[in-house]
Scaffold this active site. Structure first.
Site, mmCIF file in Angstrom:
data_model
loop_
_atom_site.group_PDB
_atom_site.id
_atom_site.type_symbol
_atom_site.label_atom_id
_atom_site.label_comp_id
_atom_site.label_asym_id
_atom_site.label_seq_id
_atom_site.Cartn_x
_atom_site.Cartn_y
_atom_site.Cartn_z
ATOM 1 N N GLY A 11 0.827 -1.214 0.000
ATOM 2 C CA GLY A 11 0.000 0.000 0.000
ATOM 3 C C GLY A 11 0.857 1.258 0.000
ATOM 4 O O GLY A 11 2.088 1.191 -0.071
ATOM 5 N N ASP A 32 0.476 -8.815 2.097
ATOM 6 C CA ASP A 32 -0.569 -7.915 1.596
ATOM 7 C C ASP A 32 -1.565 -8.730 0.786
ATOM 8 O O ASP A 32 -1.158 -9.654 0.072
ATOM 9 C CB ASP A 32 0.093 -6.843 0.697
ATOM 10 C CG ASP A 32 -0.774 -5.613 0.529
ATOM 11 O OD1 ASP A 32 -1.932 -5.758 0.089
ATOM 12 O OD2 ASP A 32 -0.292 -4.502 0.833
ATOM 13 N N ASN A 36 -6.421 -3.207 -1.924
ATOM 14 C CA ASN A 36 -6.454 -1.800 -2.328
ATOM 15 C C ASN A 36 -5.077 -1.372 -2.837
ATOM 16 O O ASN A 36 -4.658 -0.237 -2.660
ATOM 17 C CB ASN A 36 -6.887 -0.937 -1.123
ATOM 18 C CG ASN A 36 -7.281 0.463 -1.541
ATOM 19 O OD1 ASN A 36 -7.661 0.699 -2.688
ATOM 20 N ND2 ASN A 36 -7.142 1.419 -0.646
ATOM 21 N N SER A 125 -3.633 6.919 13.505
ATOM 22 C CA SER A 125 -4.039 8.073 12.725
ATOM 23 C C SER A 125 -4.360 9.267 13.620
ATOM 24 O O SER A 125 -4.802 9.098 14.762
ATOM 25 C CB SER A 125 -5.299 7.678 11.960
ATOM 26 O OG SER A 125 -5.954 8.813 11.494
ATOM 27 N N TYR A 150 -13.813 4.656 10.836
ATOM 28 C CA TYR A 150 -12.397 4.427 10.511
ATOM 29 C C TYR A 150 -11.523 4.824 11.716
ATOM 30 O O TYR A 150 -10.705 4.044 12.198
ATOM 31 C CB TYR A 150 -11.996 5.240 9.269
ATOM 32 C CG TYR A 150 -10.508 5.440 9.153
ATOM 33 C CD1 TYR A 150 -9.690 4.409 8.703
ATOM 34 C CD2 TYR A 150 -9.905 6.634 9.541
ATOM 35 C CE1 TYR A 150 -8.318 4.577 8.634
ATOM 36 C CE2 TYR A 150 -8.542 6.809 9.478
ATOM 37 C CZ TYR A 150 -7.749 5.775 9.023
ATOM 38 O OH TYR A 150 -6.392 5.945 8.979
ATOM 39 N N LYS A 154 -9.194 2.548 14.523
ATOM 40 C CA LYS A 154 -7.803 2.813 14.921
ATOM 41 C C LYS A 154 -7.711 2.986 16.438
ATOM 42 O O LYS A 154 -6.797 2.485 17.085
ATOM 43 C CB LYS A 154 -7.275 4.083 14.224
ATOM 44 C CG LYS A 154 -7.123 3.949 12.722
ATOM 45 C CD LYS A 154 -5.946 3.067 12.358
ATOM 46 C CE LYS A 154 -5.759 2.902 10.871
ATOM 47 N NZ LYS A 154 -4.762 1.903 10.503
ATOM 48 N N ASN A 200 -8.838 11.189 -0.866
ATOM 49 C CA ASN A 200 -7.942 12.148 -0.206
ATOM 50 C C ASN A 200 -7.623 13.321 -1.124
ATOM 51 O O ASN A 200 -7.677 13.204 -2.346
ATOM 52 C CB ASN A 200 -6.654 11.461 0.242
ATOM 53 C CG ASN A 200 -6.899 10.473 1.361
ATOM 54 O OD1 ASN A 200 -6.530 9.315 1.268
ATOM 55 N ND2 ASN A 200 -7.560 10.915 2.419
HETATM 56 N N1 UFG Z 1 -10.860 17.640 0.788
HETATM 57 C C1 UFG Z 1 -11.569 18.341 -0.159
HETATM 58 N N2 UFG Z 1 -11.871 17.708 -1.325
HETATM 59 C C2 UFG Z 1 -11.505 16.438 -1.591
HETATM 60 C C3 UFG Z 1 -10.768 15.723 -0.608
HETATM 61 C C4 UFG Z 1 -10.473 16.374 0.577
HETATM 62 O O1 UFG Z 1 -11.931 19.503 0.046
HETATM 63 O O2 UFG Z 1 -11.821 15.911 -2.682
HETATM 64 C C5 UFG Z 1 -10.490 18.313 2.054
HETATM 65 C C6 UFG Z 1 -11.097 17.682 3.299
HETATM 66 O O3 UFG Z 1 -12.377 18.197 3.558
HETATM 67 C C7 UFG Z 1 -10.053 18.021 4.352
HETATM 68 C C8 UFG Z 1 -8.735 18.026 3.592
HETATM 69 O O4 UFG Z 1 -9.093 18.206 2.224
HETATM 70 O O5 UFG Z 1 -10.280 19.316 4.840
HETATM 71 C C9 UFG Z 1 -7.953 16.750 3.743
HETATM 72 O O6 UFG Z 1 -8.792 15.655 3.417
HETATM 73 P P1 UFG Z 1 -8.203 14.196 3.187
HETATM 74 O O7 UFG Z 1 -9.324 13.308 2.781
HETATM 75 O O8 UFG Z 1 -7.021 14.243 2.274
HETATM 76 O O9 UFG Z 1 -7.621 13.804 4.604
HETATM 77 P P2 UFG Z 1 -8.355 13.599 6.018
HETATM 78 O O10 UFG Z 1 -7.709 14.552 6.959
HETATM 79 O O11 UFG Z 1 -9.812 13.632 5.932
HETATM 80 O O12 UFG Z 1 -7.985 12.109 6.367
HETATM 81 C C10 UFG Z 1 -6.709 11.626 6.093
HETATM 82 C C11 UFG Z 1 -6.794 10.142 5.790
HETATM 83 C C12 UFG Z 1 -7.036 9.384 7.014
HETATM 84 C C13 UFG Z 1 -6.129 9.808 8.120
HETATM 85 C C14 UFG Z 1 -6.170 11.287 8.333
HETATM 86 C C15 UFG Z 1 -5.199 11.718 9.364
HETATM 87 O O13 UFG Z 1 -7.818 9.865 4.872
HETATM 88 O O14 UFG Z 1 -6.800 8.042 6.710
HETATM 89 O O15 UFG Z 1 -5.865 11.924 7.129
HETATM 90 O O16 UFG Z 1 -5.544 13.013 9.801
HETATM 91 F F1 UFG Z 1 -6.504 9.243 9.260
#
Ligand code: UFG
Length: 330
Positions: A11, A32, A36, A125, A150, A154, A200
Site C-alpha cells: 500500500g 498484503d 487496495n 491516525s 475508521y 484505529k 484524499n
Molecule cells: N478535501 C476536499 N476535497 C476532496 C478531498 C479532501 O476539500 O476531494 C479536504 C477535506 O475536507 C479536508 C482536507 O481536504 O479538509 C484533507 O482531506 P483528506 O481526505 O485528504 O484527509 P483527512 O484529513 O480527511 O484524512 C486523512 C486520511 C485518514 C487519516 C487522516 C489523518 O484519509 O486516513 O488523514 O488526519 F486518518
C-alpha cells in the site's frame, strides 16, 4: 540482516516504508492481500531498492497461513499498516471496517505471540484525537471521541495494544499517529495508487491535473479556519517512512508502549494546497465549493516534538519538495 514483516506493505505507506527499511539495511517482508493495491508495486520496489523483495499475497485474517509465514522466516519486528482507510466509506460500511481492521490485528497479534515476536509498530491516525482540543495536538491530548468508524477502529486497536503491553510486559508497542501523508518517493516509480475515485485531497488534485476528473470539490468554505477551508498537517510520505525506521532503531524498541505523532507541526488549508500545487507544478486546478464532508474536522495539526526529542526524527522535506516529487508522477 533483520527481517521486518510489513502488513499492507504494497500500500501507499507500506511501500514507502519498504524503501526506507531497505535503505537502512533491514530486510522487509511484505504481507498484503492487494485489496487496495497492486501486485505490480513489488517489481517497482525491487527497481528502487535494487533488492529482491519477499512478499506474500495473503489476508492476515487467515491465521493458518499467516502462522506458516512466521514459521518460515525469523521476524525482528512487525510494521502493521494493513487496513481499510477511507473515512467516508467507513461511515457507510462500519461493520466491514471493524471486522477487517480489528479482526486482522487480532489475528496478527495471536500469530506474533505464538512465535515469540513481541515488537510491533502500529499505523494509527490523527483521526483518533478528539475534535475541538487546542492545537497543535500532543500525544497526551484526549483521544477516543472519534468522528467516524475508521478513526474508531484505529482507536480501538490502540486500546487493545495498550492493554496488551500493560498486562504482558514482553510486548514492545509503538503507535505511530500519522497526520496527512502526501507525495511519493523521489524516483516517481511508486505512488499512492488506491483503487477507484480518490477520496484524499492530493490524489484528487492529481486526478484533476491529469484531466481524469473535471474539478476539485472543496468540502466546506465556512469552517473557522484561516480561509474557511479545512486545515491539515501534510507530511511527505518518505519522512513518515523514515519515522518507522527511527522507531525500530531507537533503543532497539525497548519494551513498553510509546505513542508518536508524525507530522510537520504546520497546518495548510485546502485553498493553500491548491495554490502551492499550481505554483510548483504549473497546472491550474479548477474547483468548486460543495457542502462539508461527513466525519471531517475543521483543523488538525500536531506537535512532532516527542519524535524529535526521543527518536531524533524530524521531517526533512517541506511542501515545496513534496510538490517537486509529485511532479515526477504527472
Ligand atoms: N478535501 C476536499 N476535497 C476532496 C478531498 C479532501 O476539500 O476531494 C479536504 C477535506 O475536507 C479536508 C482536507 O481536504 O479538509 C484533507 O482531506 P483528506 O481526505 O485528504 O484527509 P483527512 O484529513 O480527511 O484524512 C486523512 C486520511 C485518514 C487519516 C487522516 C489523518 O484519509 O486516513 O488523514 O488526519 F486518518
Amino acid at each position: 540482516m533483520k527481517n521486518i514483516f510489513i502488513t499492507g506493505g504494497a500500500g501507499y505507506i507500506g511501500s514507502h516504508c519498504v524503501i526506507s527499511l531497505a535503505k537502512n539495511n533491514y530486510n522487509p517482508i511484505i504481507i498484503d492481500n492487494f485489496s487496495n493495491s497492486n501486485e505490480s508495486v513489488i517489481k517497482k520496489l525491487e527497481i528502487i531498492t535494487k533488492k529482491k523483495i519477499i512478499y506474500y499475497n495473503l489476508d492476515i485474517k487467515n491465521k493458518k497461513k499467516l502462522k506458516s509465514i512466521f514459521k518460515k522466516h525469523s521476524c525482528y519486528a512487525v510494521i502493521h499498516c494493513a487496513g481499510y482507510k477511507d473515512v467516508s466509506e467507513s461511515c457507510e460500511k462500519s461493520i466491514n471496517y471493524f471486522d477487517n481492521n480489528i479482526g486482522s490485528t487480532l489475528s496478527l497479534l495471536d500469530c506474533m505471540r505464538e512465535r515469540n515476536v513481541f515488537k510491533i509498530i502500529f499505523s494509527s491516525s490523527a483521526n483518533v484525537y478528539n475534535h475541538g482540543q487546542s492545537l497543535p495536538l500532543k500525544e497526551t491530548a484526549n483521544v477516543g471521541k472519534t468522528k467516524n468508524p475508521y478513526g474508531n477502529s484505529k482507536y480501538i486497536i490502540e486500546r487493545i495494544l495498550m492493554d496488551l503491553s500493560n498486562f504482558d510486559k514482553k510486548w514492545s508497542v509503538r503507535i505511530a499517529r500519522y497526520f496527512n501523508p502526501i507525495s511519493n518517493h523521489s524516483s516517481g516509480i511508486i505512488r499512492e495508487n488506491s483503487k477507484g475515485i480518490p477520496s484524499n485531497l492530493l490524489p484528487y488534485i492529481i486526478s484533476v491535473a491529469k484531466k481524469k476528473l473535471p474539478e476539485l470539490r472543496i468540502y466546506g468554505k465556512n469552517y473557522k479556519t484561516k480561509d474557511g477551508t479545512g486545515v491539515r498537517d501534510y507530511i511527505h510520505v518518505m519522512d513518515l517512512a523514515d519515522g518507522h525506521v527511527a522507531m525500530i532503531k531507537n533503543n532497539r524498541m525497548k519494551k513498553g508502549l510509546e505513542v508518536y505523532n508524525f507530522g510537520t507541526g504546520k497546518g495548510l488549508s485546502v485553498l493553500e494546497m491548491v495554490k502551492v500545487f499550481e505554483k510548483q507544478i504549473g497546472i491550474s486546478i479548477p474547483f468548486k465549493f460543495v457542502k462539508k464532508r461527513k466525519g471531517d474536522v475543521p483543523a488538525s495539526y500536531c506537535s512532532p516534538k516527542k519524535a524529535l526529542k526521543e527518536l531524533k526524527w524530524k521531517n526533512k522535506f517541506d511542501i515545496n519538495q513534496a510538490m517537486k516529487d509529485i511532479k515526477k508522477i504527472l
